[in-house]
Design a protein around this motif. Structure first.
Motif, PDB file in Angstrom:
ATOM      1  N   ASN A  43      -3.915 -13.952   2.216  1.00  0.00           N
ATOM      2  CA  ASN A  43      -5.301 -13.731   1.790  1.00  0.00           C
ATOM      3  C   ASN A  43      -6.146 -13.118   2.903  1.00  0.00           C
ATOM      4  O   ASN A  43      -7.056 -12.324   2.645  1.00  0.00           O
ATOM      5  CB  ASN A  43      -5.916 -15.054   1.332  1.00  0.00           C
ATOM      6  CG  ASN A  43      -7.193 -14.851   0.553  1.00  0.00           C
ATOM      7  OD1 ASN A  43      -7.283 -13.958  -0.301  1.00  0.00           O
ATOM      8  ND2 ASN A  43      -8.194 -15.677   0.835  1.00  0.00           N
ATOM      9  N   LYS A  44      -5.824 -13.479   4.135  1.00  0.00           N
ATOM     10  CA  LYS A  44      -6.585 -12.948   5.269  1.00  0.00           C
ATOM     11  C   LYS A  44      -6.141 -11.546   5.678  1.00  0.00           C
ATOM     12  O   LYS A  44      -6.909 -10.797   6.281  1.00  0.00           O
ATOM     13  CB  LYS A  44      -6.427 -13.887   6.474  1.00  0.00           C
ATOM     14  CG  LYS A  44      -7.122 -15.226   6.317  1.00  0.00           C
ATOM     15  CD  LYS A  44      -6.870 -16.107   7.535  1.00  0.00           C
ATOM     16  CE  LYS A  44      -7.540 -17.457   7.380  1.00  0.00           C
ATOM     17  NZ  LYS A  44      -7.261 -18.350   8.539  1.00  0.00           N
ATOM     18  N   PHE A  45      -4.896 -11.197   5.353  1.00  0.00           N
ATOM     19  CA  PHE A  45      -4.362  -9.905   5.800  1.00  0.00           C
ATOM     20  C   PHE A  45      -4.995  -8.741   5.045  1.00  0.00           C
ATOM     21  O   PHE A  45      -5.147  -8.779   3.829  1.00  0.00           O
ATOM     22  CB  PHE A  45      -2.848  -9.866   5.605  1.00  0.00           C
ATOM     23  CG  PHE A  45      -2.241  -8.521   5.917  1.00  0.00           C
ATOM     24  CD1 PHE A  45      -2.017  -8.135   7.226  1.00  0.00           C
ATOM     25  CD2 PHE A  45      -1.915  -7.645   4.890  1.00  0.00           C
ATOM     26  CE1 PHE A  45      -1.469  -6.906   7.521  1.00  0.00           C
ATOM     27  CE2 PHE A  45      -1.361  -6.404   5.173  1.00  0.00           C
ATOM     28  CZ  PHE A  45      -1.139  -6.023   6.483  1.00  0.00           C
ATOM     29  N   LYS A  46      -5.355  -7.718   5.784  1.00  0.00           N
ATOM     30  CA  LYS A  46      -5.892  -6.494   5.208  1.00  0.00           C
ATOM     31  C   LYS A  46      -5.160  -5.293   5.810  1.00  0.00           C
ATOM     32  O   LYS A  46      -4.957  -5.239   7.022  1.00  0.00           O
ATOM     33  CB  LYS A  46      -7.400  -6.356   5.499  1.00  0.00           C
ATOM     34  CG  LYS A  46      -8.248  -7.552   5.079  1.00  0.00           C
ATOM     35  CD  LYS A  46      -8.279  -7.716   3.566  1.00  0.00           C
ATOM     36  CE  LYS A  46      -9.172  -8.906   3.172  1.00  0.00           C
ATOM     37  NZ  LYS A  46      -9.105  -9.168   1.701  1.00  0.00           N
ATOM     38  N   PHE A  47      -4.786  -4.375   4.968  1.00  0.00           N
ATOM     39  CA  PHE A  47      -4.210  -3.146   5.493  1.00  0.00           C
ATOM     40  C   PHE A  47      -5.284  -2.348   6.226  1.00  0.00           C
ATOM     41  O   PHE A  47      -6.475  -2.459   5.895  1.00  0.00           O
ATOM     42  CB  PHE A  47      -3.620  -2.297   4.361  1.00  0.00           C
ATOM     43  CG  PHE A  47      -2.267  -2.755   3.907  1.00  0.00           C
ATOM     44  CD1 PHE A  47      -1.130  -2.466   4.663  1.00  0.00           C
ATOM     45  CD2 PHE A  47      -2.120  -3.470   2.727  1.00  0.00           C
ATOM     46  CE1 PHE A  47       0.118  -2.885   4.247  1.00  0.00           C
ATOM     47  CE2 PHE A  47      -0.873  -3.886   2.302  1.00  0.00           C
ATOM     48  CZ  PHE A  47       0.255  -3.602   3.068  1.00  0.00           C
ATOM     49  N   LEU A  71      -1.551  -7.419  11.112  1.00  0.00           N
ATOM     50  CA  LEU A  71      -0.727  -8.611  10.894  1.00  0.00           C
ATOM     51  C   LEU A  71      -0.886  -9.596  12.044  1.00  0.00           C
ATOM     52  O   LEU A  71      -1.007 -10.812  11.827  1.00  0.00           O
ATOM     53  CB  LEU A  71       0.736  -8.203  10.749  1.00  0.00           C
ATOM     54  CG  LEU A  71       1.752  -9.310  10.501  1.00  0.00           C
ATOM     55  CD1 LEU A  71       1.399 -10.101   9.252  1.00  0.00           C
ATOM     56  CD2 LEU A  71       3.149  -8.710  10.373  1.00  0.00           C
ATOM     57  N   MET A  72      -0.921  -9.086  13.259  1.00  0.00           N
ATOM     58  CA  MET A  72      -1.092  -9.956  14.419  1.00  0.00           C
ATOM     59  C   MET A  72      -2.423 -10.714  14.360  1.00  0.00           C
ATOM     60  O   MET A  72      -2.516 -11.879  14.771  1.00  0.00           O
ATOM     61  CB  MET A  72      -1.020  -9.115  15.704  1.00  0.00           C
ATOM     62  CG  MET A  72      -1.180  -9.923  16.990  1.00  0.00           C
ATOM     63  SD  MET A  72       0.162 -11.115  17.258  1.00  0.00           S
ATOM     64  CE  MET A  72       1.383 -10.065  18.042  1.00  0.00           C
ATOM     65  N   LEU A  73      -3.443 -10.078  13.807  1.00  0.00           N
ATOM     66  CA  LEU A  73      -4.754 -10.704  13.730  1.00  0.00           C
ATOM     67  C   LEU A  73      -4.759 -11.956  12.858  1.00  0.00           C
ATOM     68  O   LEU A  73      -5.540 -12.879  13.091  1.00  0.00           O
ATOM     69  CB  LEU A  73      -5.786  -9.700  13.183  1.00  0.00           C
ATOM     70  CG  LEU A  73      -6.173  -8.538  14.097  1.00  0.00           C
ATOM     71  CD1 LEU A  73      -7.118  -7.585  13.370  1.00  0.00           C
ATOM     72  CD2 LEU A  73      -6.825  -9.045  15.383  1.00  0.00           C
ATOM     73  N   ILE A 100       0.854  -1.183   0.000  1.00  0.00           N
ATOM     74  CA  ILE A 100       0.000   0.000   0.000  1.00  0.00           C
ATOM     75  C   ILE A 100       0.888   1.231   0.000  1.00  0.00           C
ATOM     76  O   ILE A 100       1.997   1.219   0.547  1.00  0.00           O
ATOM     77  CB  ILE A 100      -0.932   0.003   1.236  1.00  0.00           C
ATOM     78  CG1 ILE A 100      -1.987   1.111   1.124  1.00  0.00           C
ATOM     79  CG2 ILE A 100      -0.137   0.157   2.528  1.00  0.00           C
ATOM     80  CD1 ILE A 100      -3.043   1.057   2.218  1.00  0.00           C
ATOM     81  N   ILE A 101       0.432   2.292  -0.648  1.00  0.00           N
ATOM     82  CA  ILE A 101       1.086   3.599  -0.575  1.00  0.00           C
ATOM     83  C   ILE A 101       0.158   4.487   0.244  1.00  0.00           C
ATOM     84  O   ILE A 101      -0.978   4.742  -0.172  1.00  0.00           O
ATOM     85  CB  ILE A 101       1.331   4.187  -1.970  1.00  0.00           C
ATOM     86  CG1 ILE A 101       2.172   3.219  -2.812  1.00  0.00           C
ATOM     87  CG2 ILE A 101       2.023   5.541  -1.876  1.00  0.00           C
ATOM     88  CD1 ILE A 101       2.252   3.592  -4.270  1.00  0.00           C
ATOM     89  N   ALA A 102       0.618   4.924   1.391  1.00  0.00           N
ATOM     90  CA  ALA A 102      -0.274   5.594   2.340  1.00  0.00           C
ATOM     91  C   ALA A 102       0.326   6.896   2.845  1.00  0.00           C
ATOM     92  O   ALA A 102       1.520   6.964   3.151  1.00  0.00           O
ATOM     93  CB  ALA A 102      -0.575   4.668   3.512  1.00  0.00           C
ATOM     94  N   VAL A 157       4.102  -6.055   2.712  1.00  0.00           N
ATOM     95  CA  VAL A 157       4.081  -7.222   3.589  1.00  0.00           C
ATOM     96  C   VAL A 157       4.099  -8.455   2.699  1.00  0.00           C
ATOM     97  O   VAL A 157       3.257  -8.605   1.811  1.00  0.00           O
ATOM     98  CB  VAL A 157       2.849  -7.246   4.512  1.00  0.00           C
ATOM     99  CG1 VAL A 157       2.981  -8.372   5.534  1.00  0.00           C
ATOM    100  CG2 VAL A 157       2.656  -5.910   5.218  1.00  0.00           C
ATOM    101  N   ALA A 158       5.087  -9.322   2.927  1.00  0.00           N
ATOM    102  CA  ALA A 158       5.250 -10.527   2.113  1.00  0.00           C
ATOM    103  C   ALA A 158       5.073 -11.768   2.990  1.00  0.00           C
ATOM    104  O   ALA A 158       5.641 -11.849   4.074  1.00  0.00           O
ATOM    105  CB  ALA A 158       6.634 -10.543   1.465  1.00  0.00           C
ATOM    106  N   PHE A 159       4.282 -12.719   2.502  1.00  0.00           N
ATOM    107  CA  PHE A 159       3.944 -13.928   3.260  1.00  0.00           C
ATOM    108  C   PHE A 159       4.347 -15.175   2.485  1.00  0.00           C
ATOM    109  O   PHE A 159       4.112 -15.262   1.273  1.00  0.00           O
ATOM    110  CB  PHE A 159       2.430 -14.005   3.497  1.00  0.00           C
ATOM    111  CG  PHE A 159       1.829 -12.828   4.206  1.00  0.00           C
ATOM    112  CD1 PHE A 159       1.637 -12.848   5.582  1.00  0.00           C
ATOM    113  CD2 PHE A 159       1.415 -11.704   3.496  1.00  0.00           C
ATOM    114  CE1 PHE A 159       1.060 -11.777   6.241  1.00  0.00           C
ATOM    115  CE2 PHE A 159       0.829 -10.628   4.146  1.00  0.00           C
ATOM    116  CZ  PHE A 159       0.655 -10.662   5.519  1.00  0.00           C
ATOM    117  N   LYS A 160       4.874 -16.165   3.198  1.00  0.00           N
ATOM    118  CA  LYS A 160       5.112 -17.462   2.575  1.00  0.00           C
ATOM    119  C   LYS A 160       3.820 -18.263   2.461  1.00  0.00           C
ATOM    120  O   LYS A 160       3.663 -19.087   1.568  1.00  0.00           O
ATOM    121  CB  LYS A 160       6.140 -18.254   3.402  1.00  0.00           C
ATOM    122  CG  LYS A 160       7.582 -18.045   2.967  1.00  0.00           C
ATOM    123  CD  LYS A 160       7.851 -18.622   1.582  1.00  0.00           C
ATOM    124  CE  LYS A 160       9.269 -18.363   1.090  1.00  0.00           C
ATOM    125  NZ  LYS A 160      10.260 -19.132   1.797  1.00  0.00           N
TER     126      LYS A 160
END
Length: 322
Positions: free
Chosen positions: A174-178, A311-313, A146-148, A165-168
């Protein structure tokens, strides 16, 4: 088993703005690296329990670092900034991005968080960002970015940054939302208290040319001002312009306000306040030019805290902290 405190390794830690945000979101910062000696002093002053390696990252063996789950890095931005030379990967500082990839390869990281300037996505007609994206994709990371602008997230400063944010794990990605944008409820002088007299050293000499020029320029005491390459710059709508690291190189680039006692530069602590840092975060005994440089180089802490909270969520049962 749900993880209480996933472990974070922090590269290019600076004074610890990203680390503070992640710690407040519930993460444990187990190791950090920074090369600037004065920034290291500030970091240790505020994070006495975190292991801080003060050296060139290229000399560090990833195998020597305690195990961790997440890598964070606000890697050097001068190579990509519109205010810098924009050499990108041709600049030695731009090439430090590949040190992050070296750590990712050696530590088999599940999550990587990166912060850089907004121009990162546009630099070299997008080729720089594509290279970063490809380096992550080739290592089987799924990417969100995101550019914020900080003022769209409750902070009275125009500071636009790229967050990656990069995920393996695909499901985690898919669950992560900014975080969603939020209305700006505070403005410059909700953060800076003009009723408190600052130290005399911050006030402009009434006999100076600088004072006379600024006196003529300050037509709205509810705004913040500074000398720039194009004359005197003025904020709009009670929102500060971007604080820059060159405050530590050219003292006359430190923003100026009119308070109840005169015209003065804002203090390093007020710079931190405009970056959203808590009042408890402080500087040790270092040169004031280093304080200003550090303020301009750091991050808007509450924006990253909100990203870290999101991210913690999604982490849930993905990590085992034992």
């Amino acid at each position: 088993m749900t993880v209480a405190k996933p472990k974070v390794c922090s590269l290019f830690a600076g004074i610890g703005g990203i680390d503070l945000a992640f710690a407040q979101a519930g993460f444990e910062i187990v190791w950090a690296n920074e090369i600037d000696k004065d920034a290291c002093k500030t970091y240790r002053h505020n994070f006495p329990d975190t292991i801080l390696s003060e050296c060139d990252i290229r000399k560090i063996k990833a195998s020597s670092i305690p195990d961790f789950n997440i890598l964070t890095a606000g890697f050097p931005c001068q190579s990509f900034s519109v205010c810098g030379n924009k050499k990108g990967f041709e600049d030695e500082r731009g090439n430090l991005f590949f040190e992050i990839m070296r750590f990712a390869d050696e530590k088999k990281l599940e999550v990587i968080f990166l912060e850089n300037v907004a121009n990162l996505t546009e630099h070299d007609n997008g080729r720089t960002f594509n290279r970063i994206h490809n380096e992550l994709s080739e290592r089987n990371y799924y990417i969100r970015y995101i550019i914020a602008d900080a003022c769209n997230y409750g902070i009275p400063q125009h500071r636009t940054r790229t967050y990656i944010v990069a995920f393996k794990d695909f499901d985690m990605c898919n669950k992560f939302k900014f975080p969603e944008e939020q209305p700006l409820k505070k403005h410059i002088f909700d953060v800076i208290d003009r009723s408190i007299r600052a130290d005399d050293k911050y006030y402009l000499d009434e006999k100076s040319v600088q004072y006379q020029k600024m006196k003529a320029a300050i037509t709205d005491k509810n705004q913040i001002y500074r000398f720039s390459d194009y004359g005197i710059q003025k904020s709009n709508d009670g929102i500060s312009f971007t604080l820059k690291a060159n405050m530590g190189t050219w003292y006359n680039r430190v923003p100026i306000i009119k308070d109840n006692f005169g015209m003065r530069t804002i203090t390093p602590k007020e710079c931190l306040a405009l970056q959203g840092f808590p009042a408890t975060f402080d500087f040790p005994d270092i040169p004031i030019k280093s304080m200003y440089k550090q303020c301009g180089n750091t991050v808007v802490e509450p924006v990253i805290k909100r990203i870290a909270t999101q991210l913690m969520l999604v982490i849930g049962d993905f990590f085992d902290n034992n």
